[in-house]
Design an enzyme around this catalytic site. Structure first.
Site, PDB file in Angstrom:
ATOM      1  N   LEU A 160      -6.200  39.742  -1.652  1.00 16.34           N
ATOM      2  CA  LEU A 160      -7.657  39.760  -1.548  1.00 16.34           C
ATOM      3  C   LEU A 160      -8.079  38.898  -0.369  1.00 16.34           C
ATOM      4  O   LEU A 160      -7.657  37.747  -0.244  1.00 16.34           O
ATOM      5  CB  LEU A 160      -8.307  39.206  -2.823  1.00 16.34           C
ATOM      6  CG  LEU A 160      -7.960  39.898  -4.144  1.00 16.34           C
ATOM      7  CD1 LEU A 160      -8.747  39.233  -5.287  1.00 16.34           C
ATOM      8  CD2 LEU A 160      -8.274  41.391  -4.086  1.00 16.34           C
ATOM      9  N   LYS A 161      -8.931  39.449   0.472  1.00 19.75           N
ATOM     10  CA  LYS A 161      -9.537  38.646   1.531  1.00 19.75           C
ATOM     11  C   LYS A 161     -10.595  37.771   0.886  1.00 19.75           C
ATOM     12  O   LYS A 161     -11.382  38.254   0.039  1.00 19.75           O
ATOM     13  CB  LYS A 161     -10.173  39.568   2.574  1.00 19.75           C
ATOM     14  CG  LYS A 161      -9.158  40.321   3.402  1.00 19.75           C
ATOM     15  CD  LYS A 161      -8.372  39.386   4.317  1.00 19.75           C
ATOM     16  CE  LYS A 161      -7.612  40.144   5.382  1.00 19.75           C
ATOM     17  NZ  LYS A 161      -6.892  39.248   6.308  1.00 19.75           N
ATOM     18  N   ASP A 186      -6.168  35.707   1.220  1.00 15.93           N
ATOM     19  CA  ASP A 186      -6.115  35.404   2.664  1.00 15.93           C
ATOM     20  C   ASP A 186      -7.506  34.985   3.122  1.00 15.93           C
ATOM     21  O   ASP A 186      -8.457  35.753   3.034  1.00 15.93           O
ATOM     22  CB  ASP A 186      -5.648  36.640   3.440  1.00 15.93           C
ATOM     23  CG  ASP A 186      -5.435  36.373   4.928  1.00 15.93           C
ATOM     24  OD1 ASP A 186      -5.643  35.219   5.370  1.00 15.93           O
ATOM     25  OD2 ASP A 186      -5.065  37.318   5.647  1.00 15.93           O
ATOM     26  N   ASP A 236      -0.463  32.169   8.749  1.00 13.58           N
ATOM     27  CA  ASP A 236      -0.503  33.398   9.549  1.00 13.58           C
ATOM     28  C   ASP A 236      -0.896  32.985  10.979  1.00 13.58           C
ATOM     29  O   ASP A 236      -0.023  32.721  11.814  1.00 13.58           O
ATOM     30  CB  ASP A 236      -1.509  34.371   8.908  1.00 13.58           C
ATOM     31  CG  ASP A 236      -1.816  35.616   9.739  1.00 13.58           C
ATOM     32  OD1 ASP A 236      -1.312  35.738  10.861  1.00 13.58           O
ATOM     33  OD2 ASP A 236      -2.589  36.493   9.265  1.00 13.58           O
ATOM     34  N   LYS A 260       4.003  38.253  11.811  1.00 11.09           N
ATOM     35  CA  LYS A 260       3.457  39.436  12.488  1.00 11.09           C
ATOM     36  C   LYS A 260       4.088  39.462  13.865  1.00 11.09           C
ATOM     37  O   LYS A 260       3.838  38.573  14.675  1.00 11.09           O
ATOM     38  CB  LYS A 260       1.937  39.306  12.657  1.00 11.09           C
ATOM     39  CG  LYS A 260       1.129  39.546  11.414  1.00 11.09           C
ATOM     40  CD  LYS A 260      -0.352  39.402  11.703  1.00 11.09           C
ATOM     41  CE  LYS A 260      -1.151  39.463  10.422  1.00 11.09           C
ATOM     42  NZ  LYS A 260      -2.527  38.947  10.628  1.00 11.09           N
TER      43      LYS A 260
HETATM   44  O1  OSB Z   1      -5.064  38.157   8.464  1.00  8.89           O
HETATM   45  O2  OSB Z   1      -3.497  39.374   7.759  1.00  8.89           O
HETATM   46  C1  OSB Z   1      -4.552  39.253   8.378  1.00  8.89           C
HETATM   47  C2  OSB Z   1      -5.838  42.666   9.455  1.00  8.89           C
HETATM   48  C3  OSB Z   1      -6.234  42.401  10.748  1.00  8.89           C
HETATM   49  C4  OSB Z   1      -6.129  41.127  11.234  1.00  8.89           C
HETATM   50  C5  OSB Z   1      -5.624  40.114  10.425  1.00  8.89           C
HETATM   51  C6  OSB Z   1      -5.179  40.385   9.137  1.00  8.89           C
HETATM   52  C7  OSB Z   1      -5.321  41.690   8.634  1.00  8.89           C
HETATM   53  C8  OSB Z   1      -4.984  42.067   7.264  1.00  8.89           C
HETATM   54  C9  OSB Z   1      -4.622  43.504   7.007  1.00  8.89           C
HETATM   55  O3  OSB Z   1      -5.019  41.316   6.323  1.00  8.89           O
HETATM   56  C10 OSB Z   1      -3.186  43.753   7.206  1.00  8.89           C
HETATM   57  C11 OSB Z   1      -2.835  45.231   7.233  1.00  8.89           C
HETATM   58  O4  OSB Z   1      -2.929  45.871   6.197  1.00  8.89           O
HETATM   59  O5  OSB Z   1      -2.471  45.754   8.304  1.00  8.89           O
HETATM   60 MG    MG Z   2      -3.747  36.838   7.466  1.00 13.80          MG
END
Ligand code: OSB
Ligand code: MG
Length: 366
Positions: A160-161, A186, A236, A260
């Site tokens: 969950l954001k 997140d 992250d 990432k």
């Molecule tokens: O913070 O993980 C992140 C998407 C864009 C930029 C940053 C983030 C995200 C997501 C989605 O949380 C990740 C995805 O499903 O590609």
């Molecule tokens: Mg993130």
């Protein structure tokens, strides 16, 4: 292998629904692909950031300039993927732009040997568990409906954001409604250390982790926060290299790392972060940035390395796109199959790519 041409293709692909985070709302995947043509094979990569520098300092227009004026001019026709980082080291920052160049060259190189990127990186699995990142919604009801849909599709972990004003309540409701699911949050840097007592309220929900609660440069803050909350801290935005990862781990600023490849300059550095984390007993997982199939394929290969012990943000193509520029990635029992073809193991579909391409520019031609 000799590089003959490097092309940059701007693409704009509508999202199935707006994706809202603490830093902004996305409705379109608006970015560019890099295509490296060599005498033996062709390589593809995708720039992972957005037109606005809201998640990180890089953005589409800046990345195009840095590639055209500073990175591509340092490329020699005979360059190998391992030489991209050293040859572009003098250029400060711009890791997402560098990642695009390195990945496209790596893809061409691996295709020239017929080697899948998973085999090259050291993948040990042929499928990986799939998690999904769920944006901030206008109501708890809308959130519950979304999560219910994703669980029905088979997703094995929900993220969950969160942001101030959208944290404890949505987490409580999702936990109450769906019970014992794998759940994490997140914050994308939306809090400060002054929020420590508030964030501690998340401890009662047995979350897997809280991702990037504080500013990206606040390693000490994360270390202090970690002493005050029980939920593991995951970084992250803060982690842009294996060196950063080693520092954050040594300072107890995180107990989990989101890797990432784009954020850290490419798959070679991503693998080094994996190795550093494994050496310290720190679990990692593969993050995402709403990639098209061109970025999703190699992310799945990375997520198949042994240290990736938590489900990643490696969702199906249709979570974001009604139509992707590659064949869509799909869930099978909550897992995704790691591509096994040479290189990144997936290609843009020419006609579809053409329809989504808004501009093309040649950055190098022999
Ligand atoms: O913070 O993980 C992140 C998407 C864009 C930029 C940053 C983030 C995200 C997501 C989605 O949380 C990740 C995805 O499903 O590609
Ligand atoms: Mg993130």
């Amino acid at each position: 292998m000799k590089i003959e041409r490097i092309e940059l293709l701007h693409v704009a692909i509508p999202l199935v629904s707006p994706f809202r985070t603490s830093f902004g709302t996305m409705t379109t995947k608006d970015t560019f692909l890099l295509r490296v043509v060599t005498d033996v094979a062709e390589g593809w990569a995708e720039f992972a950031a957005d037109p606005e520098p809201l998640y990180c300092s890089e953005f589409v227009a800046a990345a195009e300039i840095v590639l055209a004026d500073h990175l591509v001019p340092r490329v020699t026709p005979e360059i190998t993927s391992a030489q991209v980082a050293p040859l572009t080291e003098a250029i400060k920052g711009h890791k997402l732009a560098k990642a695009t160049l390195e990945t496209a060259i790596l893809d061409a190189e691996l295709r020239s040997y017929g080697m899948p990127i998973g085999a090259f990186l050291g993948a040990t699995k042929d499928r990986v568990p799939s998690g999904v990142s769920v944006g901030i919604k206008d109501s708890i009801k809308a959130l519950i409906e979304d999560v219910e849909g994703y669980l029905a599709e088979g997703y094995l972990r929900i993220k969950l954001k969160i942001e101030p004003g959208w944290d404890v309540e949505p987490v409580r409701e999702v936990r109450q409604r769906f019970g014992d699911i794998l759940l994490q949050v997140d914050a994308n840097t939306a809090y400060t250390l002054a929020d420590a007592e508030h964030l501690r309220r998340l401890d009662e929900f047995d979350l897997l982790l809280i991702e990037q609660p504080l500013a990206e440069d606040d390693i000490r803050g994360h270390s202090l926060l970690a002493q005050r909350v029980r939920t593991p801290i995951c970084l992250d935005e803060s982690i842009t290299s294996a060196k950063d990862a080693a520092t954050a781990i040594a300072l107890d600023a995180c107990r989990v790392v989101n890797i990432k490849p784009a954020r850290v300059g490419g798959y070679l550095e991503a693998r080094r972060i994996h190795d550093v984390a494994v050496a310290h007993g720190i679990p990692v997982w593969c993050g995402g940035m709403l990639e098209t199939g061109v970025g999703r394929g190699p992310n799945l290969a990375l997520a198949a390395l042994p240290g990736f012990v938590l489900p990643g943000d490696v969702s199906a193509s249709k979570r974001y796109f009604a139509e992707d520029i590659t064949e869509p990635f799909e869930l099978v029992d909550g897992y995704q199959i790691v591509p096994t073809g040479p290189g990144i193991g997936i290609d843009p579909i020419p006609g579809t790519l053409r329809r989504f391409t808004t501009a093309t520019r040649t950055l190098y031609s022999s």
